[in-house]
Design a protein around this motif. Structure first.
Motif, PDB file in Angstrom:
ATOM      1  N   PRO A 182       1.331  -0.155 -13.411  1.00 18.09           N
ATOM      2  CA  PRO A 182       0.750  -1.488 -13.182  1.00 18.09           C
ATOM      3  C   PRO A 182       1.793  -2.595 -13.118  1.00 18.09           C
ATOM      4  CG  PRO A 182       0.422  -0.821 -15.457  1.00 18.09           C
ATOM      5  CD  PRO A 182       1.117   0.326 -14.783  1.00 18.09           C
ATOM      6  N   ASN A 183       3.082  -2.276 -13.267  1.00 17.32           N
ATOM      7  CA  ASN A 183       4.080  -3.323 -13.466  1.00 17.32           C
ATOM      8  C   ASN A 183       4.965  -3.640 -12.275  1.00 17.32           C
ATOM      9  OD1 ASN A 183       3.247  -3.620 -16.243  1.00 17.32           O
ATOM     10  ND2 ASN A 183       4.258  -1.660 -16.594  1.00 17.32           N
ATOM     11  N   THR A 184       4.680  -3.039 -11.124  1.00 10.25           N
ATOM     12  CA  THR A 184       5.366  -3.414  -9.885  1.00 10.25           C
ATOM     13  C   THR A 184       4.296  -4.001  -8.975  1.00 10.25           C
ATOM     14  OG1 THR A 184       7.085  -1.738 -10.086  1.00 10.25           O
ATOM     15  CG2 THR A 184       6.613  -2.521  -7.861  1.00 10.25           C
ATOM     16  N   PRO A 185       4.459  -5.283  -8.595  1.00 11.36           N
ATOM     17  CA  PRO A 185       3.387  -5.940  -7.848  1.00 11.36           C
ATOM     18  C   PRO A 185       2.960  -5.134  -6.617  1.00 11.36           C
ATOM     19  CG  PRO A 185       5.125  -7.495  -8.443  1.00 11.36           C
ATOM     20  CD  PRO A 185       5.616  -6.145  -8.841  1.00 11.36           C
ATOM     21  N   GLY A 186       1.667  -4.912  -6.483  1.00 14.08           N
ATOM     22  CA  GLY A 186       1.129  -4.253  -5.294  1.00 14.08           C
ATOM     23  C   GLY A 186       1.212  -2.741  -5.303  1.00 14.08           C
ATOM     24  N   LEU A 187       1.957  -2.174  -6.272  1.00  9.96           N
ATOM     25  CA  LEU A 187       2.200  -0.721  -6.228  1.00  9.96           C
ATOM     26  C   LEU A 187       0.908   0.087  -6.153  1.00  9.96           C
ATOM     27  CD1 LEU A 187       4.739   1.295  -6.544  1.00  9.96           C
ATOM     28  CD2 LEU A 187       3.703   1.807  -8.729  1.00  9.96           C
ATOM     29  N   ARG A 188      -0.063  -0.326  -6.951  1.00 10.43           N
ATOM     30  CA  ARG A 188      -1.260   0.519  -7.061  1.00 10.43           C
ATOM     31  C   ARG A 188      -2.120   0.499  -5.793  1.00 10.43           C
ATOM     32  NH1 ARG A 188      -3.603   0.057 -13.063  1.00 10.43           N
ATOM     33  NH2 ARG A 188      -4.009  -2.080 -12.470  1.00 10.43           N
ATOM     34  N   GLU A 189      -1.843  -0.472  -4.905  1.00 11.19           N
ATOM     35  CA  GLU A 189      -2.517  -0.456  -3.591  1.00 11.19           C
ATOM     36  C   GLU A 189      -2.110   0.776  -2.782  1.00 11.19           C
ATOM     37  OE1 GLU A 189      -1.734  -4.154  -1.512  1.00 11.19           O
ATOM     38  OE2 GLU A 189      -2.052  -5.235  -3.391  1.00 11.19           O
ATOM     39  N   LEU A 190      -0.957   1.341  -3.136  1.00 13.10           N
ATOM     40  CA  LEU A 190      -0.463   2.504  -2.398  1.00 13.10           C
ATOM     41  C   LEU A 190      -1.276   3.767  -2.701  1.00 13.10           C
ATOM     42  CD1 LEU A 190       3.387   1.886  -2.796  1.00 13.10           C
ATOM     43  CD2 LEU A 190       1.955   1.380  -0.808  1.00 13.10           C
ATOM     44  N   GLN A 191      -2.261   3.643  -3.587  1.00 13.42           N
ATOM     45  CA  GLN A 191      -3.124   4.796  -3.861  1.00 13.42           C
ATOM     46  C   GLN A 191      -4.204   4.944  -2.794  1.00 13.42           C
ATOM     47  OE1 GLN A 191      -3.456   5.324  -8.582  1.00 13.42           O
ATOM     48  NE2 GLN A 191      -3.752   3.237  -7.982  1.00 13.42           N
ATOM     49  N   HIS A 192      -4.349   3.935  -1.925  1.00 12.75           N
ATOM     50  CA  HIS A 192      -5.386   4.021  -0.895  1.00 12.75           C
ATOM     51  C   HIS A 192      -4.950   4.943   0.238  1.00 12.75           C
ATOM     52  CE1 HIS A 192      -7.732   1.385  -3.203  1.00 12.75           C
ATOM     53  NE2 HIS A 192      -6.840   0.408  -3.138  1.00 12.75           N
ATOM     54  N   ARG A 193      -5.945   5.479   0.921  1.00 10.07           N
ATOM     55  CA  ARG A 193      -5.741   6.612   1.814  1.00 10.07           C
ATOM     56  C   ARG A 193      -4.543   6.505   2.763  1.00 10.07           C
ATOM     57  NH1 ARG A 193      -7.967  11.058   4.639  1.00 10.07           N
ATOM     58  NH2 ARG A 193      -9.806  11.393   3.374  1.00 10.07           N
ATOM     59  N   ASP A 194      -4.507   5.454   3.599  1.00 13.36           N
ATOM     60  CA  ASP A 194      -3.475   5.412   4.636  1.00 13.36           C
ATOM     61  C   ASP A 194      -2.079   5.330   4.039  1.00 13.36           C
ATOM     62  OD1 ASP A 194      -5.517   5.536   6.359  1.00 13.36           O
ATOM     63  OD2 ASP A 194      -5.420   3.435   7.041  1.00 13.36           O
ATOM     64  N   ALA A 195      -1.932   4.465   3.046  1.00 14.09           N
ATOM     65  CA  ALA A 195      -0.614   4.288   2.427  1.00 14.09           C
ATOM     66  C   ALA A 195      -0.174   5.576   1.724  1.00 14.09           C
ATOM     67  CB  ALA A 195      -0.675   3.137   1.426  1.00 14.09           C
ATOM     68  N   LEU A 196      -1.129   6.183   1.030  1.00 10.34           N
ATOM     69  CA  LEU A 196      -0.813   7.411   0.287  1.00 10.34           C
ATOM     70  C   LEU A 196      -0.415   8.536   1.244  1.00 10.34           C
ATOM     71  CD1 LEU A 196      -0.744   8.386  -2.609  1.00 10.34           C
ATOM     72  CD2 LEU A 196      -3.136   9.067  -2.398  1.00 10.34           C
ATOM     73  N   GLU A 197      -1.186   8.641   2.328  1.00 10.45           N
ATOM     74  CA  GLU A 197      -0.885   9.671   3.328  1.00 10.45           C
ATOM     75  C   GLU A 197       0.517   9.490   3.898  1.00 10.45           C
ATOM     76  OE1 GLU A 197      -4.939  11.238   5.367  1.00 10.45           O
ATOM     77  OE2 GLU A 197      -3.906   9.573   6.345  1.00 10.45           O
ATOM     78  N   ALA A 198       0.875   8.232   4.176  1.00 11.85           N
ATOM     79  CA  ALA A 198       2.191   7.955   4.775  1.00 11.85           C
ATOM     80  C   ALA A 198       3.314   8.341   3.809  1.00 11.85           C
ATOM     81  CB  ALA A 198       2.286   6.476   5.145  1.00 11.85           C
ATOM     82  N   ILE A 199       3.159   7.983   2.534  1.00 12.19           N
ATOM     83  CA  ILE A 199       4.221   8.289   1.558  1.00 12.19           C
ATOM     84  C   ILE A 199       4.333   9.796   1.331  1.00 12.19           C
ATOM     85  CG2 ILE A 199       4.922   8.029  -0.854  1.00 12.19           C
ATOM     86  CD1 ILE A 199       3.430   5.284  -0.769  1.00 12.19           C
ATOM     87  N   LEU A 200       3.183  10.416   1.067  1.00 10.45           N
ATOM     88  CA  LEU A 200       3.217  11.848   0.758  1.00 10.45           C
ATOM     89  C   LEU A 200       3.684  12.647   1.968  1.00 10.45           C
ATOM     90  CD1 LEU A 200      -0.104  12.091  -1.306  1.00 10.45           C
ATOM     91  CD2 LEU A 200       2.234  12.120  -2.187  1.00 10.45           C
ATOM     92  N   GLY A 201       3.207  12.248   3.170  1.00  5.60           N
ATOM     93  CA  GLY A 201       3.603  12.940   4.406  1.00  5.60           C
ATOM     94  C   GLY A 201       5.113  12.845   4.609  1.00  5.60           C
ATOM     95  N   THR A 202       5.670  11.669   4.381  1.00  3.10           N
ATOM     96  CA  THR A 202       7.123  11.477   4.535  1.00  3.10           C
ATOM     97  C   THR A 202       7.898  12.373   3.567  1.00  3.10           C
ATOM     98  OG1 THR A 202       6.757   9.207   5.223  1.00  3.10           O
ATOM     99  CG2 THR A 202       8.953   9.723   4.422  1.00  3.10           C
ATOM    100  N   LEU A 203       7.415  12.443   2.333  1.00  5.50           N
ATOM    101  CA  LEU A 203       8.113  13.266   1.343  1.00  5.50           C
ATOM    102  C   LEU A 203       7.988  14.758   1.663  1.00  5.50           C
ATOM    103  CD1 LEU A 203       7.399  11.310  -1.930  1.00  5.50           C
ATOM    104  CD2 LEU A 203       9.599  11.733  -0.889  1.00  5.50           C
ATOM    105  N   LEU A 204       6.812  15.154   2.133  1.00  9.70           N
ATOM    106  CA  LEU A 204       6.652  16.571   2.488  1.00  9.70           C
ATOM    107  C   LEU A 204       7.573  16.923   3.652  1.00  9.70           C
ATOM    108  CD1 LEU A 204       2.763  16.955   2.127  1.00  9.70           C
ATOM    109  CD2 LEU A 204       4.532  17.896   0.618  1.00  9.70           C
ATOM    110  N   ASP A 205       7.679  16.012   4.639  1.00  6.94           N
ATOM    111  CA  ASP A 205       8.609  16.239   5.762  1.00  6.94           C
ATOM    112  C   ASP A 205      10.041  16.380   5.273  1.00  6.94           C
ATOM    113  OD1 ASP A 205       6.582  16.143   7.546  1.00  6.94           O
ATOM    114  OD2 ASP A 205       6.964  14.083   8.235  1.00  6.94           O
ATOM    115  N   ALA A 206      10.351  15.659   4.197  1.00  8.12           N
ATOM    116  CA  ALA A 206      11.716  15.714   3.655  1.00  8.12           C
ATOM    117  C   ALA A 206      11.932  16.963   2.797  1.00  8.12           C
ATOM    118  CB  ALA A 206      11.992  14.457   2.835  1.00  8.12           C
ATOM    119  N   GLY A 207      10.879  17.766   2.641  1.00  2.00           N
ATOM    120  CA  GLY A 207      11.022  19.027   1.903  1.00  2.00           C
ATOM    121  C   GLY A 207      10.670  18.948   0.437  1.00  2.00           C
TER     122      GLY A 207
END
Ligand SMILES: Cc1cc2nc3c(=O)[nH]c(=O)nc-3n(C[C@H](O)[C@H](O)[C@H](O)COP(=O)(O)O)c2cc1C
Length: 351
Positions: A182-207
């Motif tokens: 809760p202590n980085t402004p806006g961070l928890r918005e990244l739990q929503h579908r599109d943002a989460l998909e983008a982050i997780l997808g990028t990390l999976l691509d990176a192995g």
């Protein structure tokens, strides 16, 4: 009376973050010395009934250290020597950052809780990656908790997370996308579908495998469902439930509850266990249960609610360095009295 009962008043006379610094300095100073071996002999509970596997990793016991205690990956060896079955280091961010102004960590003594607004203070991915590459890592799984750098805009978050993984991921056994502090402004918005998909997808691509996501207990049910749909779609390896909460249960008594930040410890125990159950009911992926675990009953309740392994942070502050041993011993007693031959048999029996 334990040694920690004697030491605790001295530590508690210090501000919470100073006491944490004293504790971690001691652990750092003794890591790699004969003290580590003695700790190991006294605190590790070696019993095949506790050894378990989840997301491809073998854990000697189901009790791990939650993210935030060893933010800079300086202590995995000594934490394993205290009897923990895994250690999650971090949150590490791409940029080195000082975190929020102090004071930013508060004990709620009457409630056996902590409020923190650290704000991802850490040495940054380059330094932590170097450290991990040189460290004699312990024989227990080490996880990497990845956060977002404060200066990085939300829409550039995927590359920010990726950078940290690329610097540190090679040396660890699993990675965690933390979108729930809760202590980085806006961070928890990244739990929503599109943002989460983008982050997780990028990390999976990176192995990044195994890859887990850590969720907030403050997410409304529909948002949890959405996040879990992404977990399923991307065949993620696990979910960590949960991070700290910005809510303040009415039961709290300590005046420090008024401090801004995330609440952890005993008062969030039951909510976190309920969250574990909710996640375990809706997904087939392994669940890491965290939030208020401080004794064998609490660890066992999370396991019965569907957690394959559990983690703790706040209980290290209140119960001291023997907490993993005490929980593991208590778990063996509970398995025995319930007629289970192995801890994995208890996972999810309350679902
Ligand atoms: C001082 C402090 C710092 C924390 N830092 C992190 C962090 O960097 N990343 C993270 O995912 N969780 C962090 N946490 C949350 C813990 O990992 C855990 O999810 C939460 O404290 C609930 O567990 P507990 O009740 O056993 O402490 C932090 C908690 C505390 C108290």
């Amino acid at each position: 009376m334990s040694l920690y009962d004697v030491v605790r008043p001295a530590l508690f006379a210090l501000p919470a973050e100073t006491a944490h610094g004293v504790g971690t300095s001691l652990l750092r100073a003794t890591q790699g010395t004969p003290v580590e071996r003695v700790a190991c002999e006294r605190l590790r509970v070696d019993d095949a009934r506790l050894a378990t596997t989840a997301f491809g990793q073998s854990f000697p016991n189901p009790v791990g250290v939650a993210a935030g205690f060893d933010k800079n990956a300086e202590l995995p060896g000594m934490l394993a020597a205290l009897g923990f079955g895994h250690v999650e280091v971090g949150g590490v961010t791409a940029e080195r950052q000082p975190g929020n102004p102090k004071p930013r960590m508060f004990r709620l003594r009457e409630d056996r809780a902590i409020v923190n607004r650290m704000g991802f203070n850490n040495h940054g991915a380059d330094v932590v990656g170097n450290r991990l590459s040189r460290a004699a890592l312990p024989g227990v799984p080490v996880g990497l908790n990845i956060g977002k750098s404060k200066v990085t805009p939300l829409d550039e978050a995927p590359d920010d997370y990726r950078y940290t993984f690329e610097r540190c991921g090679e040396w660890v056994d699993y990675s965690v996308v933390n979108v729930s502090s809760p202590n980085t402004p806006g961070l928890r918005e990244l739990q929503h579908r599109d943002a989460l998909e983008a982050i997780l997808g990028t990390l999976l691509d990176a192995g990044a495998r195994p890859l887990l996501v850590k969720l907030s207990p403050d997410l409304p049910e529909a948002a949890v469902e959405e996040a879990l749909a992404v977990v399923d779609d991307l065949a993620l390896d696990g979910v960590i439930a949960t991070n700290t909460t910005t809510s303040r249960p009415a039961s709290l008594r300590s005046p420090e509850q008024a401090e801004r930040g995330g609440l952890s410890g005993k008062p969030i125990e039951h909510t976190a266990t309920g969250f574990v159950k909710f996640v375990a009911r809706r997904t087939d992926v392994p669940v890491v249960g965290v939030g208020g675990v401080s004794d064998a009953d609490g660890a066992y309740a999370k396991i019965r609610a569907g957690a394959d392994v559990v983690q703790l942070y706040t209980a290290l502050v209140y119960e001291g360095p023997t907490v993993a041993r005490d929980i593991n011993r208590g778990l063996l007693e509970r398995l025995e009295s319930d007629g289970f031959d192995h801890v994995s048999e208890a996972v999810g029996v309350d679902l």
